[in-house]
Design a protein around this motif. Structure first.
Motif, short mmCIF file in Angstrom:
data_model
loop_
_atom_site.label_atom_id
_atom_site.label_comp_id
_atom_site.label_asym_id
_atom_site.label_seq_id
_atom_site.Cartn_x
_atom_site.Cartn_y
_atom_site.Cartn_z
N UNK A 36 1.09 -1.33 -0.03
CA UNK A 36 0.20 -0.02 -0.21
C UNK A 36 1.04 1.10 -0.14
N UNK A 37 1.20 1.90 -1.12
CA UNK A 37 1.40 3.58 -1.50
C UNK A 37 0.85 4.27 -0.69
N UNK A 53 2.24 -1.66 4.49
CA UNK A 53 2.73 0.04 3.81
C UNK A 53 3.71 0.15 3.81
N UNK A 54 3.62 0.85 2.48
CA UNK A 54 5.03 1.45 2.15
C UNK A 54 5.73 2.24 2.72
N UNK A 55 5.51 2.57 4.36
CA UNK A 55 6.36 3.07 5.11
C UNK A 55 6.87 2.73 6.59
N UNK A 56 6.44 0.89 5.94
CA UNK A 56 7.03 -0.43 6.97
C UNK A 56 8.13 -0.22 6.99
N UNK A 57 8.98 0.50 5.72
CA UNK A 57 10.32 -0.11 5.34
C UNK A 57 11.37 0.44 4.90
N UNK A 58 12.53 0.86 5.03
CA UNK A 58 12.76 1.91 4.37
C UNK A 58 12.64 1.91 2.74
N UNK A 59 12.61 2.94 1.95
CA UNK A 59 13.03 2.89 0.38
C UNK A 59 14.17 4.38 -0.23
N UNK A 60 15.17 4.08 -0.58
CA UNK A 60 16.22 5.05 -0.74
C UNK A 60 15.76 6.77 -1.17
N UNK A 78 7.47 2.29 -7.22
CA UNK A 78 7.47 1.58 -5.82
C UNK A 78 7.48 -0.32 -5.65
N UNK A 79 7.02 -0.87 -7.43
CA UNK A 79 7.28 -2.03 -6.94
C UNK A 79 8.17 -2.75 -6.89
N UNK A 80 9.32 -2.80 -7.51
CA UNK A 80 10.40 -3.45 -7.46
C UNK A 80 10.68 -3.13 -5.79
N UNK A 81 10.70 -2.25 -5.41
CA UNK A 81 10.49 -1.87 -3.41
C UNK A 81 10.14 -3.27 -2.39
N UNK A 82 8.78 -3.01 -2.99
CA UNK A 82 8.19 -4.20 -2.27
C UNK A 82 8.74 -5.81 -2.07
N UNK A 83 8.88 -6.23 -4.05
CA UNK A 83 8.82 -7.16 -4.48
C UNK A 83 10.92 -7.59 -3.00
N UNK A 84 11.79 -6.42 -3.37
CA UNK A 84 12.71 -6.76 -2.50
C UNK A 84 12.09 -6.98 -0.60
N UNK A 85 11.20 -6.28 0.24
CA UNK A 85 10.68 -6.04 1.43
C UNK A 85 10.14 -7.48 1.17
N UNK A 86 9.19 -8.00 0.19
CA UNK A 86 9.10 -9.41 0.71
C UNK A 86 10.07 -10.45 1.29
N UNK A 87 10.34 -10.52 -0.23
CA UNK A 87 11.78 -11.48 -0.08
C UNK A 87 12.79 -11.30 1.56
N UNK A 283 -11.31 10.55 -1.04
CA UNK A 283 -9.88 11.57 -1.27
C UNK A 283 -8.45 11.26 -1.83
N UNK A 284 -7.66 11.92 -1.58
CA UNK A 284 -7.00 11.12 -2.47
C UNK A 284 -5.45 10.81 -2.03
N UNK A 285 -4.95 9.79 -3.00
CA UNK A 285 -3.55 8.88 -2.13
C UNK A 285 -2.69 10.06 -0.92
N UNK A 286 -2.30 9.64 -0.14
CA UNK A 286 -1.59 10.14 0.67
C UNK A 286 0.44 11.10 0.46
N UNK A 287 0.67 10.05 -0.77
CA UNK A 287 1.36 10.57 -1.03
C UNK A 287 1.94 10.05 -3.12
N UNK A 288 2.89 11.23 -3.01
CA UNK A 288 2.65 11.71 -5.03
C UNK A 288 1.80 12.25 -4.96
#
Length: 317
Positions: A36-37, A53-60, A78-87, A283-288
């Motif tokens: 979730x972004x 949620x995207x806030x649960x881990x760090x994306x540089x 954010x898709x590849x970053x979620x893949x790395x976090x899941x793995x 409402x609007x997405x919180x990020x972006x």
């Protein structure tokens, strides 16, 4: 352990929940993750859905990404970053599949994946497109040879290195800017067969049927089931239909090119509307950065086309 995941914000959260239900039905042995972004509170998620949620881990570079990207660019970035976090969470994972929120499974896809490949990509087209004023081969080439709405990898040194390379480039090179060689996360997939020699391309007619397929593949109802070019329908992607998609919304008129696909889309819309009514999120997405694109998109494109005609006329003289 096999995992399927998707990534969304509140704009397409209802679609992601519809996908989760289809995964439970047709791939019940897979764990399903929802990336979730966004930051809405989601209560009473079904037991078969694991939320990250995207806030649960760090994306540089996350703060700059969230400030610079439009929301429809940020989600695929954010898709590849979620893949790395899941793995990272699941080193025991043997197979990771990404499916866009707009995908619906109709059958299991296990039989499509051969044992000898480490990466499976979905081509946008498998043969030259039939002539159409809506979509042609050049537009596919601009968008990318592979559809970013579905891919599967088996963790290995090569696939993990490729995934990390892809993620790093999504930090500042995942804008929707075709003139400067960017198309959110998608164009980077062109490089994957170079990184991963054991890459397979899924040309099965019933896999990932969507606006990319209606010109070349014949989808028909066969009793209570559907077939594409005589093969059972395994999955659909309704990208570009129902909410704004930077690539496929330009080609939404193609939905009428196949009556079976149009009927399936209407059925899908009813499912999504039920999910939206259950969520009660607005409402609007919180990020972006928020871009209210859909209402005036066709008007702007029409004006741009007329201005281009005028400029061409002036150049002649």
């Amino acid at each position: 352990m096999n995992i399927i995941y998707t990534v969304c914000n509140r704009t397409n959260l209802a679609h992601a929940l519809a996908l989760a239900d289809s995964v439970l039905q047709h791939q019940p042995g897979h764990v399903f993750y929802l990336g979730l972004v966004d930051s809405p509170g989601i209560d009473n998620l079904a037991e078969h859905i694991k939320l990250i949620p995207v806030t649960a881990f760090e994306i540089p570079g996350w703060d700059k990404m969230a400030a610079d990207y439009y929301d429809f660019e940020l989600v695929p970035a954010c898709r590849p970053w979620f893949a790395l976090e899941i793995l990272k969470k699941h080193p025991e994972c043997r197979q990771l599949t990404f499916l866009a929120p707009t995908v619906q499974l109709k059958k299991s896809f296990d039989s499509l994946l051969d044992a000898g490949s480490e990466l499976f990509l979905t081509p946008n087209i498998s043969s030259p497109l039939k002539k159409s004023p809506v979509l042609d081969d050049k537009r596919i080439l601009n968008a990318g040879m592979y559809h970013s709405g579905s891919w599967t990898l088996r963790p290995s040194d090569k696939t993990m290195a490729a995934l990390q390379w892809w993620a790093q480039r999504s930090v500042d090179r995942a804008y929707f800017d075709l003139c400067n060689g960017m198309n959110t996360d998608q164009l980077w997939l062109n490089y994957m067969p170079v990184w991963i020699p054991a890459t397979a391309t899924l040309h099965y007619p019933g896999w990932h049927y969507g606006l990319n397929a209606v010109l070349n593949k014949n989808l028909v109802a066969n009793g209570n089931a559907y077939e594409a070019d005589g093969q059972p329908l395994v999955s659909l992607d309704f990208a570009g239909l129902g909410h704004f998609d930077p690539v496929w919304s330009d080609h939404a008129a193609l939905v009428t090119a196949n009556k079976a696909f149009q009927a399936l889309f209407m059925e899908y819309q009813r499912i999504v509307m039920r999910k939206k009514s259950e969520l009660e999120i607005s409402g609007q997405p919180a990020f972006g950065k928020y871009a209210n694109i859909a209402p005036n998109r066709l008007t702007r494109k029409g004006i741009a086309a007329k201005l281009k005609e005028l400029a061409t006329y002036i150049d002649q003289f």
